[in-house]
Design a protein around this motif. Structure first.
Motif, short mmCIF file in Angstrom:
data_model
loop_
_atom_site.label_atom_id
_atom_site.label_comp_id
_atom_site.label_asym_id
_atom_site.label_seq_id
_atom_site.Cartn_x
_atom_site.Cartn_y
_atom_site.Cartn_z
N SER A 246 17.02 44.85 48.63
CA SER A 246 18.23 45.45 48.09
C SER A 246 18.51 44.89 46.71
O SER A 246 17.86 43.94 46.27
N ASP A 247 19.49 45.49 46.05
CA ASP A 247 19.84 45.05 44.70
C ASP A 247 21.02 44.08 44.69
O ASP A 247 21.20 43.33 43.74
N HIS A 248 21.83 44.08 45.76
CA HIS A 248 23.00 43.19 45.84
C HIS A 248 23.65 43.36 47.19
O HIS A 248 23.39 44.34 47.91
N GLY A 249 24.50 42.41 47.57
CA GLY A 249 25.37 42.58 48.72
C GLY A 249 26.73 43.09 48.25
O GLY A 249 26.87 43.64 47.15
N MET A 250 27.77 42.85 49.06
CA MET A 250 29.08 43.39 48.72
C MET A 250 30.16 42.65 49.51
O MET A 250 29.90 42.14 50.61
N VAL A 251 31.35 42.58 48.94
CA VAL A 251 32.51 42.00 49.63
C VAL A 251 33.67 42.98 49.53
O VAL A 251 33.81 43.71 48.55
N ASP A 252 34.51 42.98 50.55
CA ASP A 252 35.73 43.79 50.53
C ASP A 252 36.85 43.01 49.86
O ASP A 252 37.07 41.83 50.18
N ILE A 253 37.55 43.64 48.93
CA ILE A 253 38.63 42.99 48.20
C ILE A 253 39.96 43.57 48.68
O ILE A 253 40.19 44.78 48.61
N PRO A 254 40.86 42.72 49.19
CA PRO A 254 42.15 43.22 49.67
C PRO A 254 42.91 43.96 48.58
O PRO A 254 42.81 43.64 47.38
N PHE A 255 43.70 44.94 49.01
CA PHE A 255 44.50 45.72 48.06
C PHE A 255 45.87 45.08 47.90
O PHE A 255 46.89 45.59 48.35
N ASP A 256 45.89 43.92 47.25
CA ASP A 256 47.16 43.28 46.92
C ASP A 256 47.02 42.59 45.57
O ASP A 256 45.91 42.34 45.09
N GLU A 257 48.14 42.27 44.96
CA GLU A 257 48.11 41.75 43.59
C GLU A 257 47.54 40.35 43.49
O GLU A 257 47.09 39.93 42.42
N ASP A 258 47.51 39.61 44.58
CA ASP A 258 46.89 38.29 44.54
C ASP A 258 45.37 38.40 44.48
O ASP A 258 44.71 37.57 43.86
N ALA A 259 44.81 39.41 45.15
CA ALA A 259 43.36 39.57 45.18
C ALA A 259 42.86 40.42 44.03
O ALA A 259 41.70 40.27 43.61
N ARG A 260 43.69 41.31 43.51
CA ARG A 260 43.29 42.20 42.41
C ARG A 260 44.14 41.87 41.20
O ARG A 260 45.29 42.31 41.09
N ILE A 261 43.57 41.10 40.32
CA ILE A 261 44.27 40.63 39.12
C ILE A 261 44.09 41.67 38.03
O ILE A 261 42.97 41.89 37.54
N ASP A 262 45.16 42.33 37.64
CA ASP A 262 45.07 43.47 36.73
C ASP A 262 45.08 42.99 35.28
O ASP A 262 46.13 42.62 34.74
N PHE A 263 43.93 43.04 34.64
CA PHE A 263 43.81 42.63 33.24
C PHE A 263 44.75 43.43 32.34
O PHE A 263 45.34 42.88 31.40
N ASP A 264 44.90 44.70 32.63
CA ASP A 264 45.73 45.56 31.78
C ASP A 264 47.22 45.22 31.85
O ASP A 264 48.01 45.67 31.02
N GLU A 265 47.61 44.44 32.85
CA GLU A 265 49.02 44.07 33.01
C GLU A 265 49.25 42.57 32.81
O GLU A 265 50.36 42.09 33.01
N ASP A 266 48.22 41.84 32.41
CA ASP A 266 48.31 40.38 32.29
C ASP A 266 48.16 39.98 30.83
O ASP A 266 47.06 39.97 30.28
N TRP A 267 49.26 39.67 30.18
CA TRP A 267 49.22 39.39 28.74
C TRP A 267 48.44 38.11 28.44
O TRP A 267 47.83 37.99 27.38
N GLU A 268 48.47 37.14 29.37
CA GLU A 268 47.73 35.90 29.12
C GLU A 268 46.23 36.17 29.04
O GLU A 268 45.56 35.72 28.11
N LEU A 269 45.70 36.89 30.01
CA LEU A 269 44.26 37.15 30.02
C LEU A 269 43.85 38.04 28.86
O LEU A 269 42.72 37.96 28.37
N GLY A 270 44.73 38.90 28.40
CA GLY A 270 44.40 39.82 27.32
C GLY A 270 44.50 39.23 25.93
O GLY A 270 43.96 39.80 24.97
N ALA A 271 45.16 38.09 25.79
CA ALA A 271 45.36 37.51 24.47
C ALA A 271 44.02 37.11 23.84
O ALA A 271 43.24 36.36 24.43
N GLY A 272 43.77 37.64 22.66
CA GLY A 272 42.56 37.29 21.93
C GLY A 272 41.30 37.99 22.41
O GLY A 272 40.20 37.69 21.93
N VAL A 273 41.43 38.93 23.34
CA VAL A 273 40.26 39.63 23.89
C VAL A 273 40.10 40.96 23.19
O VAL A 273 41.01 41.78 23.15
N ALA A 274 38.92 41.19 22.63
CA ALA A 274 38.62 42.45 21.97
C ALA A 274 38.09 43.49 22.95
O ALA A 274 38.44 44.67 22.86
N LEU A 275 37.24 43.07 23.88
CA LEU A 275 36.64 43.97 24.86
C LEU A 275 36.51 43.25 26.19
O LEU A 275 36.17 42.06 26.25
#
Length: 400
Positions: free
Chosen positions: A265-294
């Protein structure tokens, strides 16, 4: 007024980069499989580096997208034939090998087909920056378009085998015949398009018998699709695994003499819970986005491209925010630690494709991007990192 932390409060402990389970390039990774097989067929310039494998005149690789070693071991009832291959009950061997980093389809298929690690073949992620244009390039869909040959200039192992007189063929879905990824990673010999898995198994057996020395590759993608849409803890995924089990048995029962079939196979996989602790939204997190071009890569294996001059600050912030759940490294650290290939070794043309910062998930979390990547952010199952669930893939052998 100064703030004093409570006596019982501890800062999150950063993950030790040297503790990341680095792929076993050179001894037990997907990049080592085809060179090992064709070296046993007498193809010059290829070296056998997976010590457990013995030469065969005819070799078949059946790659099942999204079937990790950990997931397969956990589902013996759904895959009884595959489970029987986990040991050596059929005269072959069953062992885990490592996918490579990131554990994602475009990277892994390039590693399989070229026999090279990502730092050499140059497909080091799902989406990466094209240094020539400054744009993100999706290396699975090949968008936006860029010339395939300069992007990945090395010959494939299939091409080397074909030139050495080995009967070489790929049997896959017709849609894959002309894709740039196929051209730069899996071309050589003849391509045979068949729609159903059963048709592919039957034709793969015919192609194996067509030469005294043969190398045949076949592929099945639907298990991965079920995992992405529904998760690997779903009835849909289990149903696909049951179908895969029947396909492998069908092919194994038709193998011509002197053949070794390798299921991987090419890879395995994990299930990610659908909650904000498990899914960190880059588009809504100003700290992670600071200074990031792409923001490149995918949820569990991110390439972060900084605004020029902000590389150190971005690395610092990403470590502070995520360093207890992700291995967060600079490009230089990731290369020296051997994440993408032999430590410290990277083709010059590939350097700018790797993020200034690379973040690989340790916990069951993902960095999503709800606005920029709405489809990917909605996936139930994800992959890319170096955890055992993603990184370990089966290498199961059947001999005739």
């Amino acid at each position: 007024m100064s703030y004093t932390a409570p006596a019982n409060w501890d800062e999150p402990e950063l993950l030790d980069l040297t503790g990341a389970p680095v792929p076993q390039y050179g001894t037990g990774s997907l990049a080592d499989l085809l060179p090992t097989l064709v070296a046993g067929q007498g193809v010059a310039g290829c070296t056998a580096t997976i010590a457990e494998l013995s030469p065969a005149d005819r070799n078949c690789v059946f790659l099942i997208d999204g079937m990790g070693w950990e997931q397969l071991k956990a589902h013996p009832d759904e895959a009884p034939y595959l489970a029987s291959l986990l040991g050596s009950s059929r005269g072959g061997t069953g062992l885990p090998i490592t996918s490579g980093f990131p554990a994602t389809t475009a990277t892994s298929l390039a590693s399989v087909g070229t026999g090279l690690p990502p730092s050499r073949h140059g497909l080091p992620g799902y989406t990466v920056r094209n240094p020539a244009s400054g744009e993100l390039m999706n290396q699975l869909r090949w968008q936006p378009w860029t010339a395939p040959k300069p992007w990945q200039p090395y010959p494939t192992v299939f091409q080397l085998a074909d030139a050495a007189g080995v009967h070489t063929a790929q049997v896959s879905a017709p849609a894959f015949q002309s894709t740039p990824l196929t051209k730069i990673a899996l071309s050589g010999g003849t391509f045979h398009g068949r729609m159903t898995g059963e048709e592919r198994m039957d034709l793969a057996a015919i192609q194996l018998a067509a030469g005294e020395r043969s190398l045949v590759y076949t592929y099945y993608s639907e298990l991965d699709g079920a995992g992405h849409r529904h998760g690997v803890d779903s009835d849909a995924w289990r149903g696909q695994l049951m179908h895969v089990d029947r396909l492998v048995r069908r092919l194994a029962e038709q193998l011509p003499p002197r053949t070794a079939l390798y299921v991987t196979s090419d890879h395995g996989m994990v299930d990610i819970p659908f909650d904000e602790d498990a899914r960190i939204d880059f588009d809504e997190d100003w700290e992670l986005g600071a200074g990031v071009a792409l923001l490149g890569g995918e949820g569990r294996a991110r390439h972060v491209y900084a605004v020029p001059g902000a590389e150190t600050d971005v690395l610092t912030v990403w470590r502070e925010v995520l360093g207890d759940r992700f291995w967060v490294a600079s490009r230089e650290e990731a290369l020296e630690l051997g994440w993408f290939g032999t430590p410290g070794e990277c083709d010059e043309r590939v350097l700018g494709r790797i993020g200034d910062v690379v973040a690989a998930a340790h916990a069951d979390v993902a960095i999503t991007a709800s606005r920029k990547e709405p489809n990917e952010s909605a996936l139930a199952g994800m992959h890319g990192s170096m955890t055992a669930a993603e990184q370990l893939v089966p290498l199961l052998e059947v001999r005739s």
